[in-house]
Write an enzyme that holds these catalytic residues in place. Structure first.
Site, PDB file in Angstrom:
ATOM      1  N   GLU A  13       0.816  -1.222   0.000  1.00  0.00           N
ATOM      2  CA  GLU A  13       0.000   0.000   0.000  1.00  0.00           C
ATOM      3  C   GLU A  13       0.850   1.273   0.000  1.00  0.00           C
ATOM      4  O   GLU A  13       0.341   2.350  -0.309  1.00  0.00           O
ATOM      5  CB  GLU A  13      -0.948  -0.013   1.213  1.00  0.00           C
ATOM      6  CG  GLU A  13      -2.007  -1.096   1.092  1.00  0.00           C
ATOM      7  CD  GLU A  13      -2.813  -1.312   2.367  1.00  0.00           C
ATOM      8  OE1 GLU A  13      -3.965  -1.746   2.249  1.00  0.00           O
ATOM      9  OE2 GLU A  13      -2.297  -1.063   3.467  1.00  0.00           O
ATOM     10  N   ASP A 198     -12.358  -6.596  -2.468  1.00  0.00           N
ATOM     11  CA  ASP A 198     -13.236  -7.767  -2.315  1.00  0.00           C
ATOM     12  C   ASP A 198     -14.593  -7.289  -1.820  1.00  0.00           C
ATOM     13  O   ASP A 198     -14.773  -6.112  -1.529  1.00  0.00           O
ATOM     14  CB  ASP A 198     -12.612  -8.768  -1.328  1.00  0.00           C
ATOM     15  CG  ASP A 198     -12.375  -8.146   0.038  1.00  0.00           C
ATOM     16  OD1 ASP A 198     -11.261  -7.655   0.277  1.00  0.00           O
ATOM     17  OD2 ASP A 198     -13.319  -8.088   0.838  1.00  0.00           O
TER      18      ASP A 198
HETATM   19  N1  ADE Z   1      -9.314  -5.155   3.780  1.00  0.00           N
HETATM   20  C1  ADE Z   1      -9.591  -5.547   2.523  1.00  0.00           C
HETATM   21  N2  ADE Z   1     -10.681  -6.336   2.498  1.00  0.00           N
HETATM   22  C2  ADE Z   1     -11.092  -6.465   3.788  1.00  0.00           C
HETATM   23  C3  ADE Z   1     -12.149  -7.178   4.411  1.00  0.00           C
HETATM   24  N3  ADE Z   1     -13.001  -7.916   3.713  1.00  0.00           N
HETATM   25  N4  ADE Z   1     -12.264  -7.089   5.767  1.00  0.00           N
HETATM   26  C4  ADE Z   1     -11.389  -6.340   6.482  1.00  0.00           C
HETATM   27  N5  ADE Z   1     -10.381  -5.662   5.942  1.00  0.00           N
HETATM   28  C5  ADE Z   1     -10.226  -5.714   4.601  1.00  0.00           C
END
Ligand code: ADE
Length: 232
Positions: A13, A198
Site C-alpha cells: 500500500e 473484495d
Molecule cells: N481489507 C480488505 N478487504 C477487507 C475485508 N473484507 N475485511 C477487512 N479488511 C479488509
C-alpha cells in the site's frame, strides 16, 4: 505549510509512494520505518503501520510527536459493503467508525468509544475534497461516505450483514477508525482513501488475493496525485 503523514497498513500500500520520494530519510521507531521526504513537491512522511487498530494508532502518535505532521491520509484497500461499489472502485471517507467497539449494554450506540463525544470520527472536508478531486482526475469510480473498521477480516456474509445493519458503511477494513480516532484526539485533520479489493462476503477469500495488489497500487497512485494537488 502542509506536512502530510501517509499511512498504509501493508508494504504494497505504500511501496509505490516510497519509490517516488525525493531525498528520503528513514527513521526507525516502534518497529516501523518512517520515510520522510518530498512527494510530488509536498513534504511527507510515509509509514507502513502494520495491520490492525493498535498498529495504526501508534503510528499516528509517532507522526504527531516525532515528525510534527499537520495532516494525515490513510491509503489502502477495503472490502465493499455497498452493492454499488465493485472491486477496483474507490471510497473517500466522510467519517470513520469502529464496528467492533460494543458498549451497547450501557447505552452507547455501536461503535462509540465511552468518553468520546462522537460515534464516528469526521474526516477533514478540504483534505477529503483533495482526495475526491484526485479520484476524479484519474477517472476512477468513487463514492463518499462512512468507512467502518475492526480487528477482523470480514469474509462471511452473516458478519457483513450484522455490521451493515448496526453500523452501515460503504466499506470495511482494519485501520482507518483507529487512525481517525488518534488523529481526532491530536486535533490533526485526516482523510481516508480506500480501493475495493473484495466484497467482504463469502467470496472475499477468493477475490482478496487476486485483487489486493492492483487495488493497493491504484490507491497509492491516487494518493500521489492528491499530494501533487496539495503541493500547489
Ligand atoms: N481489507 C480488505 N478487504 C477487507 C475485508 N473484507 N475485511 C477487512 N479488511 C479488509
Amino acid at each position: 505549510m502542509i506536512k502530510l503523514g501517509i499511512i498504509g497498513a501493508m508494504d504494497i500500500e505504500v511501496a509505490l509512494l516510497k519509490e517516488q520520494l525525493t531525498d528520503p530519510k528513514v527513521t526507525h521507531k516502534a518497529g516501523s520505518e518512517f520515510w520522510e521526504g518530498t512527494l510530488r513537491g509536498l513534504s511527507v512522511v510515509i509509514v507502513r503501520c502494520g495491520v490492525g487498530k493498535v498498529n495504526a494508532a501508534l503510528c499516528v502518535q509517532i507522526l504527531a510527536d516525532l515528525f510534527g505532521v499537520t495532516h494525515i491520509v490513510n491509503t489502502g484497500i477495503a472490502g465493499s459493503m455497498d452493492a454499488d461499489l465493485d472491486i477496483g472502485d474507490l471510497v473517500v471517507a466522510t467519517e470513520a467508525m469502529y464496528h467492533d467497539m460494543t458498549v451497547t449494554i450501557f447505552g452507547y450506540p455501536r461503535g462509540q468509544v465511552p468518553g468520546m463525544d462522537v460515534q464516528a470520527f469526521p474526516a477533514d472536508e478540504a483534505l477529503s475534497e483533495a482526495a475526491a478531486a484526485a479520484c476524479a482526475k484519474r477517472a476512477v469510480r468513487f463514492k463518499r461516505g462512512r468507512i467502518v473498521s475492526g480487528d477482523q477480516f470480514v469474509g462471511d456474509s452473516a458478519v457483513k450483514d450484522d455490521i451493515l445493519e448496526n453500523c452501515g458503511g460503504l466499506c470495511v477494513e482494519m485501520e482507518s477508525a483507529a487512525i481517525a480516532h488518534a488523529a481526532y484526539r491530536n486535533g490533526i485533520p485526516f482523510a481516508i482513501l480506500r480501493a475495493i479489493s473484495d466484497k467482504a462476503d463469502d467470496s472475499a477469500t477468493m477475490d482478496y488475493p487476486t485483487f489486493e495488489a492492483k487495488a493497493a497500487r491504484d490507491c497509492a497512485a491516487i494518493t500521489a496525485t492528491m499530494a501533487e494537488t496539495l503541493a500547489k
